[in-house]
Design a protein around this motif. Structure first.
Motif, PDB file in Angstrom:
ATOM      1  N   ALA A 190       0.732  -1.248  -0.009  1.00 32.39           N
ATOM      2  CA  ALA A 190       0.068   0.160  -0.066  1.00 32.39           C
ATOM      3  C   ALA A 190       0.718   1.182   0.111  1.00 32.39           C
ATOM      4  CB  ALA A 190      -0.748  -0.110   1.271  1.00 32.39           C
ATOM      5  N   CYS A 191       0.359   2.224  -0.673  1.00 32.39           N
ATOM      6  CA  CYS A 191       1.110   3.706  -0.521  1.00 32.39           C
ATOM      7  C   CYS A 191      -0.164   4.607  -0.890  1.00 32.39           C
ATOM      8  CB  CYS A 191       2.104   3.754  -1.841  1.00 32.39           C
ATOM      9  SG  CYS A 191       2.854   5.346  -1.828  1.00 32.39           S
ATOM     10  N   GLY A 192       0.068   5.711  -0.040  1.00 35.71           N
ATOM     11  CA  GLY A 192      -1.016   6.520  -0.010  1.00 35.71           C
ATOM     12  C   GLY A 192      -1.045   7.725   1.260  1.00 35.71           C
ATOM     13  N   PRO A 193      -2.070   8.350   1.593  1.00 32.33           N
ATOM     14  CA  PRO A 193      -1.893   9.390   2.535  1.00 32.33           C
ATOM     15  C   PRO A 193      -1.970   8.822   3.932  1.00 32.33           C
ATOM     16  CG  PRO A 193      -4.149   9.570   1.348  1.00 32.33           C
ATOM     17  CD  PRO A 193      -3.366   8.624   0.440  1.00 32.33           C
ATOM     18  N   THR A 194      -1.418   9.388   4.907  1.00 32.39           N
ATOM     19  CA  THR A 194      -1.455   8.606   6.242  1.00 32.39           C
ATOM     20  C   THR A 194      -2.838   8.320   6.829  1.00 32.39           C
ATOM     21  OG1 THR A 194       0.758   9.720   6.689  1.00 32.39           O
ATOM     22  CG2 THR A 194      -0.338   9.023   8.387  1.00 32.39           C
ATOM     23  N   PRO A 195      -3.825   9.017   6.661  1.00 28.57           N
ATOM     24  CA  PRO A 195      -5.198   8.798   7.107  1.00 28.57           C
ATOM     25  C   PRO A 195      -5.513   7.526   6.486  1.00 28.57           C
ATOM     26  CG  PRO A 195      -5.046  11.010   6.559  1.00 28.57           C
ATOM     27  CD  PRO A 195      -3.842  10.602   6.034  1.00 28.57           C
ATOM     28  N   MET A 196      -5.158   7.084   5.270  1.00 26.41           N
ATOM     29  CA  MET A 196      -5.633   5.800   4.533  1.00 26.41           C
ATOM     30  C   MET A 196      -4.949   4.774   5.199  1.00 26.41           C
ATOM     31  SD  MET A 196      -5.173   4.337   0.541  1.00 26.41           S
ATOM     32  CE  MET A 196      -3.540   3.802   1.086  1.00 26.41           C
ATOM     33  N   LEU A 197      -3.621   4.700   5.410  1.00 26.29           N
ATOM     34  CA  LEU A 197      -2.711   3.830   5.764  1.00 26.29           C
ATOM     35  C   LEU A 197      -2.988   3.352   7.427  1.00 26.29           C
ATOM     36  CD1 LEU A 197       0.586   4.851   4.374  1.00 26.29           C
ATOM     37  CD2 LEU A 197      -1.023   3.391   3.552  1.00 26.29           C
ATOM     38  N   ARG A 198      -3.529   4.750   7.999  1.00 25.53           N
ATOM     39  CA  ARG A 198      -3.790   4.343   9.496  1.00 25.53           C
ATOM     40  C   ARG A 198      -5.063   3.464   9.513  1.00 25.53           C
ATOM     41  NH1 ARG A 198      -4.332   9.286  11.138  1.00 25.53           N
ATOM     42  NH2 ARG A 198      -2.116   9.491  11.856  1.00 25.53           N
ATOM     43  N   GLU A 199      -5.921   3.843   8.655  1.00 29.52           N
ATOM     44  CA  GLU A 199      -7.099   3.030   8.496  1.00 29.52           C
ATOM     45  C   GLU A 199      -7.007   1.538   8.164  1.00 29.52           C
ATOM     46  OE1 GLU A 199      -9.671   4.784   9.702  1.00 29.52           O
ATOM     47  OE2 GLU A 199     -11.024   2.879   9.518  1.00 29.52           O
ATOM     48  N   LEU A 200      -6.039   1.508   7.167  1.00 28.46           N
ATOM     49  CA  LEU A 200      -5.714   0.043   6.498  1.00 28.46           C
ATOM     50  C   LEU A 200      -4.910  -0.787   7.858  1.00 28.46           C
ATOM     51  CD1 LEU A 200      -4.969  -1.867   4.307  1.00 28.46           C
ATOM     52  CD2 LEU A 200      -2.983  -0.518   4.239  1.00 28.46           C
ATOM     53  N   SER A 201      -4.435  -0.087   8.746  1.00 29.69           N
ATOM     54  CA  SER A 201      -3.594  -0.763   9.857  1.00 29.69           C
ATOM     55  C   SER A 201      -4.692  -1.391  10.759  1.00 29.69           C
ATOM     56  CB  SER A 201      -2.826   0.196  10.622  1.00 29.69           C
ATOM     57  OG  SER A 201      -3.450   1.009  11.450  1.00 29.69           O
ATOM     58  N   LYS A 202      -6.011  -0.840  10.945  1.00 30.01           N
ATOM     59  CA  LYS A 202      -7.105  -1.123  11.508  1.00 30.01           C
ATOM     60  C   LYS A 202      -7.895  -2.401  10.855  1.00 30.01           C
ATOM     61  CE  LYS A 202      -8.257   3.585  13.518  1.00 30.01           C
ATOM     62  NZ  LYS A 202      -9.230   4.554  12.926  1.00 30.01           N
ATOM     63  N   VAL A 203      -7.851  -2.257   9.392  1.00 31.06           N
ATOM     64  CA  VAL A 203      -8.244  -3.350   8.749  1.00 31.06           C
ATOM     65  C   VAL A 203      -7.619  -4.596   8.744  1.00 31.06           C
ATOM     66  CG1 VAL A 203      -8.891  -3.960   6.241  1.00 31.06           C
ATOM     67  CG2 VAL A 203      -9.481  -1.642   6.992  1.00 31.06           C
ATOM     68  N   VAL A 204      -6.362  -4.686   8.840  1.00 28.54           N
ATOM     69  CA  VAL A 204      -5.523  -5.841   9.020  1.00 28.54           C
ATOM     70  C   VAL A 204      -5.252  -6.136  10.238  1.00 28.54           C
ATOM     71  CG1 VAL A 204      -4.614  -5.196   6.614  1.00 28.54           C
ATOM     72  CG2 VAL A 204      -3.294  -4.681   8.544  1.00 28.54           C
ATOM     73  N   ALA A 205      -5.468  -5.424  11.186  1.00 29.31           N
ATOM     74  CA  ALA A 205      -5.235  -5.749  12.581  1.00 29.31           C
ATOM     75  C   ALA A 205      -5.852  -7.185  13.043  1.00 29.31           C
ATOM     76  CB  ALA A 205      -5.622  -4.836  13.630  1.00 29.31           C
ATOM     77  N   GLY A 206      -5.086  -8.040  13.582  1.00 30.95           N
ATOM     78  CA  GLY A 206      -5.578  -9.446  13.876  1.00 30.95           C
ATOM     79  C   GLY A 206      -5.678 -10.429  12.883  1.00 30.95           C
ATOM     80  N   LYS A 207      -5.566  -9.743  11.662  1.00 31.35           N
ATOM     81  CA  LYS A 207      -5.685 -10.775  10.341  1.00 31.35           C
ATOM     82  C   LYS A 207      -4.145 -11.410  10.239  1.00 31.35           C
ATOM     83  CE  LYS A 207      -9.463  -8.606   8.335  1.00 31.35           C
ATOM     84  NZ  LYS A 207      -9.680  -7.791   9.078  1.00 31.35           N
ATOM     85  N   ASP A 208      -4.134 -12.774   9.590  1.00 29.63           N
ATOM     86  CA  ASP A 208      -2.751 -13.269   9.242  1.00 29.63           C
ATOM     87  C   ASP A 208      -2.487 -12.735   7.764  1.00 29.63           C
ATOM     88  OD1 ASP A 208      -0.586 -14.798   9.209  1.00 29.63           O
ATOM     89  OD2 ASP A 208      -1.594 -16.632   8.945  1.00 29.63           O
ATOM     90  N   ILE A 209      -2.058 -11.702   7.755  1.00 33.00           N
ATOM     91  CA  ILE A 209      -1.754 -10.986   6.284  1.00 33.00           C
ATOM     92  C   ILE A 209      -0.423 -10.211   6.444  1.00 33.00           C
ATOM     93  CG2 ILE A 209      -3.144  -9.004   6.674  1.00 33.00           C
ATOM     94  CD1 ILE A 209      -3.651  -8.870   3.837  1.00 33.00           C
ATOM     95  N   LYS A 210       0.575 -10.191   5.543  1.00 32.45           N
ATOM     96  CA  LYS A 210       1.666  -9.763   5.374  1.00 32.45           C
ATOM     97  C   LYS A 210       1.247  -8.514   4.372  1.00 32.45           C
ATOM     98  CE  LYS A 210       5.349 -11.245   6.863  1.00 32.45           C
ATOM     99  NZ  LYS A 210       5.733 -10.542   8.087  1.00 32.45           N
ATOM    100  N   CYS A 211       1.537  -7.249   5.043  1.00 34.47           N
ATOM    101  CA  CYS A 211       1.004  -5.847   4.694  1.00 34.47           C
ATOM    102  C   CYS A 211       2.253  -4.892   4.709  1.00 34.47           C
ATOM    103  CB  CYS A 211       0.068  -5.475   5.361  1.00 34.47           C
ATOM    104  SG  CYS A 211      -0.705  -3.814   4.949  1.00 34.47           S
TER     105      CYS A 211
END
Ligand code: FES
Length: 255
Positions: A190-211
């Motif tokens: 992923a690449c983009g503005p910080t608010p998007m990446l911060r939101e992404l961190s919540k989406v992938v939290a607790g998931k077994d995914i390499k991000c």
């Protein structure tokens, strides 16, 4: 090979009122850039540090380097004045790169973040599920080019002028929800503005995914000397320009 070099402007194409594509021809041999790496480019007065700005490599072909940029501030404005034949100072390639995907992957771009990810998509054609969001249709720059080399694409805009209306992270969440629970096999870049990446961190939290995320922090020197780009991580402060710009999203402390 020295990372400091001069390059000749081949052209500097206006894509729309916001974005331009700068094509450069280095005047000496350079290292081959990897997706995710960046260059410091400086047009105009070489003594004005405000004119030196970081740019993700967008495309590298034979002896040419291409950069997609948005005119925003003094540095990019001076870049927009470059004409064919003008000489520019450059440093790069700098920083680390995206780990190589083995098989299909997800690419999540917000706005101009597509510049960094297009280089990755081009290197691994038809392997990416592309999620690309922007404020409006005009800001979905290089959309057709990105779609053409992706396996499948999901598009959102804040105003609904292209794709679905809403946030691209919501679209990603829906995609995950369509997969079997706790089964997220694809690596995500992923690449983009910080608010998007911060939101992404919540989406992938607790998931077994390499991000992996590429951070677009403000950089002054670009080479690790000024500490103007530090971020907080689970193992202390790190410099985006030197230890990054690509980090595992779970390594970053989002505040
Ligand atoms: Fe100077 Fe990163 S920009 S240390």
């Amino acid at each position: 090979m020295s990372k400091y070099f001069k390059a000749k402007t081949v052209d500097n194409i206006s894509l729309n009122k916001h974005f331009r594509l700068l094509n450069l021809s280095p005047l000496s041999d350079i290292d081959i850039p990897q997706p995710g790496q960046f260059y410091m480019l400086q047009a105009g007065d070489t003594y004005d540090p405000l004119l030196k700005r970081p740019f993700s490599i967008f495309r590298h072909e034979d002896n040419s380097l291409s950069f997609l940029y948005r005119i925003r501030g003094k540095g990019t404005l001076s870049l927009s004045h470059l004409k064919s034949g003008d000489i520019i100072n450059a440093i790069g390639p700098l920083g680390n790169s995206y780990p190589e995907p083995h098989g299909d992957f997800i690419a999540l771009a917000g706005g101009i973040g597509i510049a960094s990810l297009l280089h990755l998509l081009a290197g691994f054609k038809n392997k990416a599920y592309l999620f690309y969001g922007a404020r409006n249709k005009e800001e979905l720059v290089m959309l057709n080019e990105a779609k053409a080399i992706s396996k499948e694409s999901f598009i959102t805009t804040d105003d609904g002028s292209e794709g679905e209306k809403g946030l691209i992270t919501d679209s990603l969440m829906k995609f995950f929800n369509s997969l079997p629970i706790t089964h997220y096999p694809l690596p995500l870049y992923a690449c983009g503005p910080t608010p998007m990446l911060r939101e992404l961190s919540k989406v992938v939290a607790g998931k077994d995914i390499k991000c992996y995320v590429s951070l677009e922090e403000h950089m002054a020197c670009g080479v690790g000397a000024c500490l103007g780009c530090v971020i907080k991580t689970v193992s202390g402060y790190k410099r985006v320009c030197k230890e990054g710009p690509v980090f595992d999203i779970k390594y970053i402390i989002w505040e």
